[in-house]
Design a protein around this motif. Sequence first.
Motif, PDB file in Angstrom:
ATOM      1  N   THR A 232       1.119  -1.512   0.040  1.00 29.09           N
ATOM      2  CA  THR A 232       0.105  -0.275   0.088  1.00 29.09           C
ATOM      3  C   THR A 232       1.160   1.334   0.060  1.00 29.09           C
ATOM      4  OG1 THR A 232      -2.137  -1.325   0.986  1.00 29.09           O
ATOM      5  CG2 THR A 232      -1.827   1.009   1.204  1.00 29.09           C
TER       6      THR A 232
ATOM      7  N   GLY B 147      -4.822   4.353  -9.405  1.00 24.56           N
ATOM      8  CA  GLY B 147      -5.184   4.932  -8.280  1.00 24.56           C
ATOM      9  C   GLY B 147      -4.591   6.674  -8.530  1.00 24.56           C
TER      10      GLY B 147
ATOM     11  N   TRP C   5      -3.622   3.689  -1.501  1.00 26.18           N
ATOM     12  CA  TRP C   5      -3.788   3.014  -3.029  1.00 26.18           C
ATOM     13  C   TRP C   5      -2.363   1.489  -3.003  1.00 26.18           C
ATOM     14  CZ3 TRP C   5      -7.537   3.661  -5.754  1.00 26.18           C
ATOM     15  CH2 TRP C   5      -8.656   2.911  -6.487  1.00 26.18           C
TER      16      TRP C   5
ATOM     17  N   ASP D 171      -1.944  -1.905 -10.587  1.00 29.98           N
ATOM     18  CA  ASP D 171      -2.685  -2.460  -9.147  1.00 29.98           C
ATOM     19  C   ASP D 171      -2.878  -3.721  -8.313  1.00 29.98           C
ATOM     20  OD1 ASP D 171      -4.594   0.267  -9.636  1.00 29.98           O
ATOM     21  OD2 ASP D 171      -5.654  -0.140 -11.035  1.00 29.98           O
TER      22      ASP D 171
END
Length: 383
Positions: A320, A352, A358, A382
């Motif tokens: 993250t 993001g 994200w 992602d």
Amino acid sequence: MKKTLVLCICLSMALSMTGCTLGNIVDRFISTGDAPAPETTIEKPRVYMDELNGKLQDFNGSQLTLSTPDNTYVFDVSGATLECSDGMITGDEISIIYEGQLSDTDTTTVKALKVVDEFHKKNRLKDRTAHGQVQGLTANTITIKAKSGKTATYPITGTEQYYQNGIKAGVWVYLHFKGKFSETNSDNPMVLNASHLKVLSISDMDPIKIPEPTPTPVPSEEETQPLGEKQFRGVIQDISLNALQILPEGSDTPLNLDISAIPAYFKGGTAPGSYVNVTYTGEMPEDSPVTLEGITVIAVTGDDPDTLDDRHTTATVTGTIIGSTANTVTIQTNDGAAATCFTGNAQDLSSGGLEPGWGVRITFHPSASKESNIYTAIKIEDA
């Protein structure tokens, strides 16, 4: 007539001395408006640029702490470029180039532009060695306990690893690293903060001596084929201490390999997505998915990232986003490490906008960060 002639001569002399034409003189006399205002030059405010030299104490992805012999400064570097050859290693001598004027230790009055290696380093980062018993191992971290009883969890994304006799809890290993430990937790001084060191290698022997690969023996007439060594390839999915999970090529069923008592060499680390060759003896059915039944695994060897270009590099780190600068992004990995990656030439396929919070998966090149703890990103997706 004479008066008129004298007047003309005087007027001609006046015009030649002043560089003006008759029309100019006339215009001045017949003009009834105000004289034009002289041109004025608008002074632009001066931009002050300076640099501050010191030692890196901490870095969280968009903010760093720098110490000098007199003070400690906390800079917002979210808009700056990081240009340190060693990366962001605790204890390294760096310089912050900024715009504006510092007011004591108040860094809100300036804008950080670049973070670079200190040009006149007094002390170069040296290769240091830690020796301890393995407490835990993941794709991005290793935890060891020294003879003194102190424990530290080191970041090892993309780090070369060789376990001659296998890896499991309690095994003694050597870590070669650069940097200095951050301040310890006052509540537990036996736990060291190694989060911003650069680990160069890990092994159960020091120095590392990788044996030359032995060719697969050609069976004699008396021997049968199953007695010879064979190999199959697979993709690393995860590692947890001695359990290496891989997905064999051509299979959709992951296998858990026990590497607690066999040689295991990962030149580019154990990053998920990277390939390994599994050496075994025995007979594997040809008409069934790859299985460990009926075979004995005798060694595991990862690909050599030095021989791979960006197109064929598949090592990944997932986590993250916790911070970014003008040319890097830092993620908190799923196993607790902080990994900073250069993003300048990366293919960004994430949706993001690289915003904090994200989840992303970053493909990186281990060989491009042998000496630095900032990894060169190839692709961002992602997670």
